[in-house]
Scaffold this motif. Structure first.
Motif, PDB file in Angstrom:
ATOM      1  N   GLY A 173      33.086  57.747  21.255  1.00 27.67           N
ATOM      2  CA  GLY A 173      32.855  58.747  20.370  1.00 27.67           C
ATOM      3  C   GLY A 173      31.960  57.281  19.243  1.00 27.67           C
ATOM      4  O   GLY A 173      31.585  58.610  18.887  1.00 27.67           O
ATOM      5  N   THR A 174      32.056  56.093  18.842  1.00 27.31           N
ATOM      6  CA  THR A 174      32.104  55.646  18.425  1.00 27.31           C
ATOM      7  C   THR A 174      30.522  54.812  19.093  1.00 27.31           C
ATOM      8  O   THR A 174      29.915  54.540  19.423  1.00 27.31           O
ATOM      9  CB  THR A 174      32.869  54.513  18.136  1.00 27.31           C
ATOM     10  N   GLU A 175      29.175  55.781  18.402  1.00 30.46           N
ATOM     11  CA  GLU A 175      27.647  55.395  18.346  1.00 30.46           C
ATOM     12  C   GLU A 175      27.143  54.113  17.827  1.00 30.46           C
ATOM     13  O   GLU A 175      27.648  53.756  16.638  1.00 30.46           O
ATOM     14  CB  GLU A 175      26.816  56.034  18.597  1.00 30.46           C
ATOM     15  N   ILE A 176      27.219  52.568  17.951  1.00 28.94           N
ATOM     16  CA  ILE A 176      27.092  51.384  17.360  1.00 28.94           C
ATOM     17  C   ILE A 176      25.695  51.055  17.222  1.00 28.94           C
ATOM     18  O   ILE A 176      24.913  51.119  17.620  1.00 28.94           O
ATOM     19  CB  ILE A 176      27.714  50.377  17.839  1.00 28.94           C
ATOM     20  N   VAL A 177      25.315  51.101  15.860  1.00 28.81           N
ATOM     21  CA  VAL A 177      23.910  51.353  16.062  1.00 28.81           C
ATOM     22  C   VAL A 177      23.341  50.089  14.733  1.00 28.81           C
ATOM     23  O   VAL A 177      24.356  49.706  13.810  1.00 28.81           O
ATOM     24  CB  VAL A 177      22.862  52.638  15.276  1.00 28.81           C
ATOM     25  N   ALA A 178      23.299  48.696  15.172  1.00 27.48           N
ATOM     26  CA  ALA A 178      22.863  47.387  14.728  1.00 27.48           C
ATOM     27  C   ALA A 178      20.890  47.307  14.823  1.00 27.48           C
ATOM     28  O   ALA A 178      20.531  46.971  15.157  1.00 27.48           O
ATOM     29  CB  ALA A 178      23.428  46.227  15.850  1.00 27.48           C
ATOM     30  N   VAL A 179      21.398  46.928  12.923  1.00 30.68           N
ATOM     31  CA  VAL A 179      20.125  46.476  12.525  1.00 30.68           C
ATOM     32  C   VAL A 179      19.901  45.197  11.727  1.00 30.68           C
ATOM     33  O   VAL A 179      20.845  44.945  10.847  1.00 30.68           O
ATOM     34  CB  VAL A 179      20.058  47.892  11.742  1.00 30.68           C
ATOM     35  N   ASN A 180      18.904  45.274  11.151  1.00 29.04           N
ATOM     36  CA  ASN A 180      18.221  43.628  10.113  1.00 29.04           C
ATOM     37  C   ASN A 180      17.400  44.407   9.051  1.00 29.04           C
ATOM     38  O   ASN A 180      16.178  44.695  10.433  1.00 29.04           O
ATOM     39  CB  ASN A 180      18.472  42.268  10.959  1.00 29.04           C
ATOM     40  N   PRO A 181      17.867  43.273   7.864  1.00 25.61           N
ATOM     41  CA  PRO A 181      15.990  43.741   6.992  1.00 25.61           C
ATOM     42  C   PRO A 181      15.226  43.630   7.981  1.00 25.61           C
ATOM     43  O   PRO A 181      15.187  41.668   8.964  1.00 25.61           O
ATOM     44  CB  PRO A 181      16.655  43.363   6.047  1.00 25.61           C
ATOM     45  N   SER A 182      13.871  42.848   7.493  1.00 25.08           N
ATOM     46  CA  SER A 182      12.343  42.255   7.939  1.00 25.08           C
ATOM     47  C   SER A 182      12.356  41.484   7.193  1.00 25.08           C
ATOM     48  O   SER A 182      11.959  40.325   7.019  1.00 25.08           O
ATOM     49  CB  SER A 182      11.546  43.160   8.277  1.00 25.08           C
ATOM     50  N   ASP A 183      12.716  41.778   5.831  1.00 28.03           N
ATOM     51  CA  ASP A 183      12.477  41.085   4.772  1.00 28.03           C
ATOM     52  C   ASP A 183      13.195  40.029   4.165  1.00 28.03           C
ATOM     53  O   ASP A 183      14.694  40.774   4.343  1.00 28.03           O
ATOM     54  CB  ASP A 183      11.577  41.492   3.800  1.00 28.03           C
ATOM     55  N   GLY A 184      13.076  38.651   4.131  1.00 29.58           N
ATOM     56  CA  GLY A 184      14.674  37.849   3.476  1.00 29.58           C
ATOM     57  C   GLY A 184      14.730  36.941   4.414  1.00 29.58           C
ATOM     58  O   GLY A 184      14.274  36.127   5.052  1.00 29.58           O
ATOM     59  N   PRO A 185      16.103  35.936   4.888  1.00 30.64           N
ATOM     60  CA  PRO A 185      16.363  34.335   5.106  1.00 30.64           C
ATOM     61  C   PRO A 185      16.861  34.723   7.048  1.00 30.64           C
ATOM     62  O   PRO A 185      17.413  36.004   6.482  1.00 30.64           O
ATOM     63  CB  PRO A 185      17.334  33.919   4.187  1.00 30.64           C
ATOM     64  N   VAL A 186      16.480  33.717   6.937  1.00 32.81           N
ATOM     65  CA  VAL A 186      17.035  34.019   8.644  1.00 32.81           C
ATOM     66  C   VAL A 186      18.284  33.607   8.583  1.00 32.81           C
ATOM     67  O   VAL A 186      19.035  34.193  10.015  1.00 32.81           O
ATOM     68  CB  VAL A 186      15.684  33.029   9.767  1.00 32.81           C
ATOM     69  N   SER A 187      19.289  32.695   8.481  1.00 34.36           N
ATOM     70  CA  SER A 187      20.366  32.912   8.090  1.00 34.36           C
ATOM     71  C   SER A 187      21.115  32.906   6.575  1.00 34.36           C
ATOM     72  O   SER A 187      19.911  32.763   5.486  1.00 34.36           O
ATOM     73  CB  SER A 187      20.842  31.921   8.681  1.00 34.36           C
ATOM     74  N   ILE A 188      22.238  32.950   6.061  1.00 33.01           N
ATOM     75  CA  ILE A 188      22.652  33.079   5.192  1.00 33.01           C
ATOM     76  C   ILE A 188      23.910  32.097   4.995  1.00 33.01           C
ATOM     77  O   ILE A 188      24.962  32.243   5.912  1.00 33.01           O
ATOM     78  CB  ILE A 188      23.159  34.512   4.773  1.00 33.01           C
ATOM     79  N   GLU A 189      23.959  30.882   4.211  1.00 34.19           N
ATOM     80  CA  GLU A 189      24.877  30.094   3.688  1.00 34.19           C
ATOM     81  C   GLU A 189      24.016  29.371   2.561  1.00 34.19           C
ATOM     82  O   GLU A 189      23.657  28.971   2.298  1.00 34.19           O
ATOM     83  CB  GLU A 189      23.721  28.900   4.702  1.00 34.19           C
ATOM     84  N   GLY A 190      24.973  30.071   1.789  1.00 27.11           N
ATOM     85  CA  GLY A 190      25.357  29.853  -0.062  1.00 27.11           C
ATOM     86  C   GLY A 190      24.526  30.475  -0.460  1.00 27.11           C
ATOM     87  O   GLY A 190      23.903  32.104   0.026  1.00 27.11           O
ATOM     88  N   TYR A 191      24.572  30.433  -1.711  1.00 28.51           N
ATOM     89  CA  TYR A 191      24.460  31.807  -3.053  1.00 28.51           C
ATOM     90  C   TYR A 191      23.147  32.311  -3.175  1.00 28.51           C
ATOM     91  O   TYR A 191      22.657  33.269  -2.497  1.00 28.51           O
ATOM     92  CB  TYR A 191      25.128  30.954  -4.464  1.00 28.51           C
TER      93      TYR A 191
ATOM     94  N   ALA B 251      32.596  27.756  -0.924  1.00 28.95           N
ATOM     95  CA  ALA B 251      33.044  28.814  -2.593  1.00 28.95           C
ATOM     96  C   ALA B 251      32.804  30.586  -2.938  1.00 28.95           C
ATOM     97  O   ALA B 251      33.711  30.214  -3.526  1.00 28.95           O
ATOM     98  CB  ALA B 251      31.770  27.836  -3.245  1.00 28.95           C
ATOM     99  N   PRO B 252      31.674  31.000  -1.582  1.00 32.85           N
ATOM    100  CA  PRO B 252      31.574  32.437  -1.768  1.00 32.85           C
ATOM    101  C   PRO B 252      32.805  33.194  -1.082  1.00 32.85           C
ATOM    102  O   PRO B 252      33.666  33.723  -1.358  1.00 32.85           O
ATOM    103  CB  PRO B 252      29.919  32.566  -1.054  1.00 32.85           C
TER     104      PRO B 252
END
Ligand code: 5HY
Length: 244
Positions: free
Chosen positions: A29-47, A122-123
């Motif tokens: 009964g849970t429908e998963i919808v997965a998205v990512n933005p089109s603007d921004g970093p391809v990976s997040i490593e730090g602040y 640190a984060p």
């Protein structure tokens, strides 16, 4: 129930792997919808990366709620923009870091976190203090594997991660391990078998917690800091985000 899983970086291949982990954990009964933005970093490593991932992530959540999502998972281990997302959405918003810490503290007195690069430590430590769970975490470690190298079979990522888990067992006395990146989700079960202790993946943890909150009829309280944003004009590239 539609559950929106937002990968705040812009890597579509990582979003697909996160979606698979979320669907594997989701209940009937849970429908998963997965998205990512089109603007921004391809990976997040730090602040720095984190700061530029937030506006696009918030926009995805606002669009997802308008399209019928009842709950939201932020699928980045430093819980990118979690508080702002809780202001923007009425449905519950669960960060995979916070979810994993809470689950680990239910099955172990002390856990260690193993994340990607040292600059991500640190984060994560700051979040543990913010959530009041720093005393349950023996140590936050890094296996020095860049986020996107996790999807490259030739990178040696799994063996570096496994070696760091072994050090956490020996040096920290870790009774459980929390995987410190959404990109590690698919490795949890085999690492738990290999090391003989619980290995917690935040994506699955967050999906189950979000489902539980909706099933119990809980949504984010709008009485305090997570109240709806005040109507005001936003200028420039963010003009559409304003409501004044
Ligand atoms: C994550 N970065 O889960 C974090 C992990 C990290 O792009 N997805 C990312 O290193 O902070």
């Amino acid at each position: 129930m539609r559950l929106l899983v937002v990968n705040p970086n812009t890597s579509a291949s990582m979003t697909a792997r996160i979606a698979a982990a979320a669907r594997a954990a989701a209940g009937v009964g849970t429908e998963i919808v997965a998205v990512n933005p089109s603007d921004g970093p391809v990976s997040i490593e730090g602040y720095f990366d984190e700061a530029f991932a937030v506006p696009g992530m918030i926009e995805e959540i606002m669009n997802g709620e308008a399209a019928g999502a009842r709950a939201f998972v932020i699928a980045c281990f430093d819980d990118t923009g979690l508080e702002a997302a809780r202001c923007a959405a009425s449905g519950p918003v669960v960060g995979i870091g916070e979810a994993a810490f809470h689950l680990a503290s239910l099955i172990a007195h002390r856990f260690s976190v193993v994340t990607t690069l040292s600059r991500s430590i640190a984060p994560i430590e700051t979040n543990l203090m913010k959530y009041g769970l720093d005393r349950r975490c023996a140590r936050v470690r890094a296996c020095e594997v860049p986020v996107l190298a996790l999807e490259d079979p030739g990178s040696g990522a799994r063996s570096k991660l496994s070696a760091e888990i072994e050090r956490a067992k020996l040096e920290d006395g870790a009774e459980a391990i929390v995987l410190g990146c959404a990109g590690m989700a698919e490795l949890a079960a085999s690492l738990a078998r290999e090391h003989g202790l619980p290995v917690v993946d935040g994506v699955a943890a967050a999906v189950k917690l979000a489902e539980s909150l909706v099933a119990l009829g809980h949504a984010t309280s709008k009485r305090g800091p997570y109240a709806r944003p005040l109507p005001k004009r936003f200028t420039g590239a963010f003009a559409a985000m304003g409501s004044g």
